[in-house]
Structure formats: structure tokens, C-alpha cells
Design a protein around this motif. Structure first.
Motif, PDB file in Angstrom:
ATOM      1  N   ARG A 266       0.794  -1.258  -0.021  1.00 15.83           N
ATOM      2  CA  ARG A 266      -0.085  -0.140  -0.133  1.00 15.83           C
ATOM      3  C   ARG A 266       0.986   1.135   0.191  1.00 15.83           C
ATOM      4  O   ARG A 266       0.497   2.131  -0.569  1.00 15.83           O
ATOM      5  N   PHE A 267       1.634   1.170   0.720  1.00 13.06           N
ATOM      6  CA  PHE A 267       2.736   2.386   0.975  1.00 13.06           C
ATOM      7  C   PHE A 267       3.572   2.655  -0.186  1.00 13.06           C
ATOM      8  O   PHE A 267       3.872   3.935  -0.944  1.00 13.06           O
ATOM      9  N   HIS A 268       4.475   1.704  -0.676  1.00 11.57           N
ATOM     10  CA  HIS A 268       5.561   1.797  -1.632  1.00 11.57           C
ATOM     11  C   HIS A 268       4.912   1.486  -2.989  1.00 11.57           C
ATOM     12  O   HIS A 268       5.705   2.030  -3.983  1.00 11.57           O
ATOM     13  N   ALA A 269       4.032   0.474  -3.230  1.00 11.46           N
ATOM     14  CA  ALA A 269       3.900   0.094  -4.619  1.00 11.46           C
ATOM     15  C   ALA A 269       2.781   0.750  -5.356  1.00 11.46           C
ATOM     16  O   ALA A 269       2.518   0.850  -6.542  1.00 11.46           O
ATOM     17  N   LEU A 270       1.975   1.385  -4.395  1.00 12.10           N
ATOM     18  CA  LEU A 270       0.754   2.052  -5.084  1.00 12.10           C
ATOM     19  C   LEU A 270       1.209   3.612  -5.053  1.00 12.10           C
ATOM     20  O   LEU A 270       1.648   4.089  -4.333  1.00 12.10           O
TER      21      LEU A 270
ATOM     22  N   ARG B 193      -9.793   4.901  -4.729  1.00  9.73           N
ATOM     23  CA  ARG B 193     -10.303   3.548  -4.135  1.00  9.73           C
ATOM     24  C   ARG B 193     -10.609   2.324  -5.294  1.00  9.73           C
ATOM     25  O   ARG B 193     -10.412   1.288  -5.096  1.00  9.73           O
ATOM     26  N   ASN B 194     -11.112   2.675  -6.226  1.00 15.63           N
ATOM     27  CA  ASN B 194     -11.858   1.809  -7.382  1.00 15.63           C
ATOM     28  C   ASN B 194     -10.568   1.759  -8.617  1.00 15.63           C
ATOM     29  O   ASN B 194     -11.113   1.140  -9.510  1.00 15.63           O
TER      30      ASN B 194
ATOM     31  N   LYS C  48      -7.199  -2.145  -6.650  1.00 18.70           N
ATOM     32  CA  LYS C  48      -7.795  -3.538  -6.766  1.00 18.70           C
ATOM     33  C   LYS C  48      -6.817  -4.260  -7.003  1.00 18.70           C
ATOM     34  O   LYS C  48      -6.786  -5.589  -6.266  1.00 18.70           O
ATOM     35  N   ALA C  49      -5.811  -4.513  -7.456  1.00 17.00           N
ATOM     36  CA  ALA C  49      -4.480  -5.399  -7.883  1.00 17.00           C
ATOM     37  C   ALA C  49      -3.745  -5.342  -6.512  1.00 17.00           C
ATOM     38  O   ALA C  49      -3.506  -6.540  -6.154  1.00 17.00           O
ATOM     39  N   ALA C  50      -3.739  -4.222  -5.671  1.00 17.82           N
ATOM     40  CA  ALA C  50      -2.950  -4.584  -4.563  1.00 17.82           C
ATOM     41  C   ALA C  50      -3.818  -5.225  -3.615  1.00 17.82           C
ATOM     42  O   ALA C  50      -3.222  -5.988  -2.785  1.00 17.82           O
ATOM     43  N   GLU C  51      -4.982  -5.100  -3.372  1.00 15.74           N
ATOM     44  CA  GLU C  51      -5.936  -5.981  -2.662  1.00 15.74           C
ATOM     45  C   GLU C  51      -5.970  -7.438  -2.981  1.00 15.74           C
ATOM     46  O   GLU C  51      -5.763  -8.166  -2.051  1.00 15.74           O
ATOM     47  N   GLU C  52      -6.213  -7.533  -4.253  1.00 20.95           N
ATOM     48  CA  GLU C  52      -5.682  -8.928  -4.524  1.00 20.95           C
ATOM     49  C   GLU C  52      -4.640  -9.689  -4.325  1.00 20.95           C
ATOM     50  O   GLU C  52      -4.430 -10.889  -3.712  1.00 20.95           O
TER      51      GLU C  52
END
Length: 92
Positions: free
Chosen positions: A62-66, A72-73, A78-82
Motif C-alpha cells: 500500500r505504501f510503496h507499490a501504489l 479507491r476503485n 484492486k490489484a494491490a488488494e488481490e
């Protein structure tokens, strides 16, 4: 490492509980408890370490890759949540 600094107290509390579990394993070995008791204690400890790992990995994603500012959508969120869900499932 800002996500670990932000969650430092929560992570340290979790680590303290893990240390207690390791001490319980040591006591069980010292007191010559049976294999099933040791295996149960070790499995619980492994689960706790895996939970800590999942939390740090999720924070890292969440902090480094996004990219900041993604909605939110967005596909990235979504890929990070998966990815986080897959990591949690793997570490169980």
C-alpha cells in the motif's frame, strides 16, 4: 519504511506476543511436554509470525507499490488488494 514507523506500536505489540509464544515453547521443552503440545505451540507461533509478515507486506504494498492519489476503485488499488489477499492466504 514510513508504514512500519506509523504502525510501530502495533507491530511491537504483536512481536511481544510472539516472544511470549516462543517462551511457552521453551518452557514446554524444558518441562518435557509431549510432542503434540509442542507441535500445537509451534503451529500457533508460526501462525503469529505469518500474521506479522502479512501485515508488513500489505503495508509495504500500500505504501510503496501504489502511487499516491489513486482512487479507491482504481485498477492499481484492486490489484494491490488481490495481491494482499493472496499473500494472507498463502501465509495461513
Amino acid at each position: 519504511m514510513a508504514h512500519t514507523a506509523k504502525d510501530k506500536q502495533k507491530l511491537l505489540s504483536r512481536l511481544g506476543r510472539i516472544a511470549g509464544q516462543v517462551e511457552a515453547i521453551e518452557r514446554a521443552l524444558s518441562d518435557q511436554h509431549g510432542c503434540s503440545k509442542l507441535l500445537q505451540l509451534m503451529a500457533a507461533c508460526r501462525g503469529a509470525v505469518n500474521g506479522l509478515m502479512a501485515e508488513v507486506v500489505e503495508g509495504h504494498i500500500r505504501f510503496h507499490a501504489l502511487a499516491l492519489g489513486n482512487g479507491r476503485n482504481s485498477p492499481q488499488v484492486k490489484a494491490a488488494e488481490e495481491l494482499s489477499a493472496a499473500g494472507r492466504a498463502y501465509l495461513k
